[in-house]
Design an enzyme around this catalytic site. Structure first.
Site, short mmCIF file in Angstrom:
data_model
loop_
_atom_site.label_atom_id
_atom_site.label_comp_id
_atom_site.label_asym_id
_atom_site.label_seq_id
_atom_site.Cartn_x
_atom_site.Cartn_y
_atom_site.Cartn_z
N ASN A 42 0.25 4.90 0.42
CA ASN A 42 -0.87 5.75 0.85
C ASN A 42 -0.73 6.08 2.33
OD1 ASN A 42 -1.48 2.96 1.19
ND2 ASN A 42 -3.65 3.40 1.41
N ILE A 43 -1.15 7.30 2.65
CA ILE A 43 -1.07 7.79 4.03
C ILE A 43 -2.43 8.37 4.38
CG2 ILE A 43 0.11 9.34 5.63
CD1 ILE A 43 2.52 9.24 3.63
N GLU A 44 -3.13 7.67 5.27
CA GLU A 44 -4.46 8.13 5.68
C GLU A 44 -4.33 8.96 6.96
OE1 GLU A 44 -6.79 4.52 5.97
OE2 GLU A 44 -6.75 4.27 3.78
N CYS A 53 -2.85 9.32 -1.78
CA CYS A 53 -2.59 8.01 -2.40
C CYS A 53 -1.10 7.80 -2.63
CB CYS A 53 -3.29 7.92 -3.75
SG CYS A 53 -5.07 7.96 -3.67
N GLU A 55 0.44 6.87 -5.29
CA GLU A 55 0.95 7.40 -6.57
C GLU A 55 1.33 8.86 -6.45
OE1 GLU A 55 -1.77 5.68 -5.92
OE2 GLU A 55 -2.54 4.63 -7.67
N CYS A 86 -6.67 5.97 -8.86
CA CYS A 86 -7.93 6.71 -8.74
C CYS A 86 -7.91 7.90 -9.70
CB CYS A 86 -8.13 7.16 -7.30
SG CYS A 86 -7.16 8.61 -6.84
N CYS A 89 -5.34 10.69 -8.97
CA CYS A 89 -3.97 10.29 -9.31
C CYS A 89 -3.76 10.23 -10.82
CB CYS A 89 -3.63 8.95 -8.66
SG CYS A 89 -3.43 9.10 -6.88
N1 THU Z 1 -5.46 4.48 -2.72
C1 THU Z 1 -4.21 4.66 -3.26
O1 THU Z 1 -3.23 4.85 -2.53
N2 THU Z 1 -4.09 4.65 -4.61
C2 THU Z 1 -5.12 4.43 -5.47
O2 THU Z 1 -4.95 4.57 -6.66
C3 THU Z 1 -6.43 4.02 -4.95
C4 THU Z 1 -6.65 4.30 -3.51
C5 THU Z 1 -5.60 4.48 -1.26
C6 THU Z 1 -6.33 5.67 -0.70
C7 THU Z 1 -6.87 5.10 0.59
O3 THU Z 1 -5.89 5.22 1.59
C8 THU Z 1 -7.08 3.64 0.30
O4 THU Z 1 -6.33 3.35 -0.85
C9 THU Z 1 -8.54 3.26 0.05
O5 THU Z 1 -9.11 4.06 -0.91
#
Ligand code: THU
Length: 135
Positions: A42-44, A53, A55, A86, A89
């Site tokens: 994941n990259i925020e 996310c 995935e 999520c 995804c």
């Molecule tokens: N996140 C994912 O990378 N995959 C998921 O299926 C659930 C959520 C990440 C998004 C965000 O950066 C962090 O988790 C919290 O939601």
């Protein structure tokens, strides 16, 4: 690649997660039907809303390299109970990957295994856009 090797690839990818806002790091490893593995984390970002996310990073990497058929995905997060993908995804994995096997794990162990159709039982997808006779 075995399921546990795929999980290990997702654990490695998780180390690259950029999650300074949530501190929730996720790694994914997506296996194509020819055995190629694409990983993602994941990259925020500062707007929060543009976060992507793990995935979807893995899937978009694979698609952008020309891969179109997929077998399974491993997803790793540091939670005791399984962290399933999520909703966004699930949709992308379904549209491009179909009924993938989804392996969930944490740093220590596998936590659950599903078929994607169990996680997204009534999907919206391109089949619905091909209805004849739509006004
Ligand atoms: N996140 C994912 O990378 N995959 C998921 O299926 C659930 C959520 C990440 C998004 C965000 O950066 C962090 O988790 C919290 O939601």
């Amino acid at each position: 690649m075995s399921g546990s090797e795929l999980v290990e690839a997702a654990r490695k990818a998780r180390r690259h997660a950029h999650a300074p806002f949530s501190t929730f790091k996720v790694g994914a490893a997506l296996e194509t039907t020819d055995g190629t593995v694409f990983t993602g984390c994941n990259i925020e970002n500062a707007t929060y809303g543009l976060t992507i996310c793990a995935e979807r990073v893995a899937m978009f990497k694979a698609l952008s390299e020309g891969h179109r058929t997929f077998a399974r995905v491993a997803i790793v997060a540091a939670t005791e109970s399984p962290t399933p993908p999520c909703g966004a995804c699930r949709q992308i994995l379904w549209e491009f990957g179909g009924d993938l096997e989804v392996i969930l794990a944490n740093e220590q162990r596998e936590t659950a295994r599903f078929q994607l159709s169990e996680l997204l039982p009534h999907p919206f997808d391109a089949r619905l856009l091909k209805t004849e006779g739509r006004p």
